[in-house]
Motif scaffolding. Structure first.
Motif, PDB file in Angstrom:
ATOM      1  N   UNK A   9      31.782  37.857  37.359  1.00  0.00           N
ATOM      2  CA  UNK A   9      31.473  37.595  38.767  1.00  0.00           C
ATOM      3  C   UNK A   9      30.434  38.601  39.222  1.00  0.00           C
ATOM      4  N   UNK A  10      29.355  38.109  39.798  1.00  0.00           N
ATOM      5  CA  UNK A  10      28.233  38.974  40.162  1.00  0.00           C
ATOM      6  C   UNK A  10      28.461  39.762  41.446  1.00  0.00           C
ATOM      7  N   UNK A  11      29.110  39.178  42.437  1.00  0.00           N
ATOM      8  CA  UNK A  11      29.307  39.846  43.731  1.00  0.00           C
ATOM      9  C   UNK A  11      30.435  40.868  43.627  1.00  0.00           C
ATOM     10  N   UNK A  16      36.105  42.469  43.033  1.00  0.00           N
ATOM     11  CA  UNK A  16      37.174  43.398  43.372  1.00  0.00           C
ATOM     12  C   UNK A  16      38.400  42.672  43.927  1.00  0.00           C
ATOM     13  N   UNK A  17      38.180  41.624  44.737  1.00  0.00           N
ATOM     14  CA  UNK A  17      39.310  40.853  45.267  1.00  0.00           C
ATOM     15  C   UNK A  17      40.087  40.189  44.141  1.00  0.00           C
ATOM     16  N   UNK A  18      39.362  39.598  43.190  1.00  0.00           N
ATOM     17  CA  UNK A  18      40.034  38.934  42.075  1.00  0.00           C
ATOM     18  C   UNK A  18      40.772  39.958  41.211  1.00  0.00           C
ATOM     19  N   UNK A  31      37.790  45.665  31.411  1.00  0.00           N
ATOM     20  CA  UNK A  31      37.314  45.602  32.800  1.00  0.00           C
ATOM     21  C   UNK A  31      37.471  44.221  33.422  1.00  0.00           C
ATOM     22  N   UNK A  32      37.143  43.187  32.703  1.00  0.00           N
ATOM     23  CA  UNK A  32      37.229  41.843  33.275  1.00  0.00           C
ATOM     24  C   UNK A  32      38.156  40.939  32.471  1.00  0.00           C
ATOM     25  N   UNK A  52      36.923  29.987  46.038  1.00  0.00           N
ATOM     26  CA  UNK A  52      36.170  30.157  47.286  1.00  0.00           C
ATOM     27  C   UNK A  52      35.103  31.226  47.121  1.00  0.00           C
ATOM     28  N   UNK A  53      35.404  32.275  46.357  1.00  0.00           N
ATOM     29  CA  UNK A  53      34.495  33.409  46.199  1.00  0.00           C
ATOM     30  C   UNK A  53      33.453  33.234  45.098  1.00  0.00           C
ATOM     31  N   UNK A  54      33.694  32.322  44.171  1.00  0.00           N
ATOM     32  CA  UNK A  54      32.784  32.181  43.030  1.00  0.00           C
ATOM     33  C   UNK A  54      31.439  31.595  43.425  1.00  0.00           C
ATOM     34  N   UNK A  55      30.389  32.127  42.842  1.00  0.00           N
ATOM     35  CA  UNK A  55      29.073  31.504  42.908  1.00  0.00           C
ATOM     36  C   UNK A  55      29.031  30.560  41.710  1.00  0.00           C
TER      37      UNK A  55
END
Length: 92
Positions: A9-11, A16-18, A31-32, A52-55
């Protein structure tokens, strides 16, 4: 159900929310990358929240369920911290 979750995730805020949500229901392996233990309903909530947050043109989220025989065949090379799940949490 246990599942392996990976994301790219780039943003920063969305990532951080995920990660925060995943830390409540699983163990961070890298890390991911998380190994989580959650109900089907909790997974659906997680997917809805993350979606909702994903680009959708640049980001990715993979949730790969693992079966018991897969768990028994797991091998870890390098640093091998014990994978211990905390008490269950609700993902809202």
């Amino acid at each position: 159900m246990k599942a392996l979750v990976t994301y790219d995730i780039t943003a920063d805020a969305a990532r951080l929310r995920l990660a925060s949500s995943l830390q409540h229901i699983g163990v961070r392996l890298q890390r991911s990358v998380f190994l989580i233990e959650a109900s089907h309903l909790d997974l659906e909530r997680l997917v809805a929240k993350a979606g909702v947050d994903l680009n959708w043109s640049t980001d990715s989220l993979l949730i790969q369920p693992t079966c018991q025989s897969c768990e028994q065949g797991r091998r870890m090379l390098g640093r091998d911290d014990s994978i211990v799940f905390a008490q269950p949490y609700w993902v809202l």
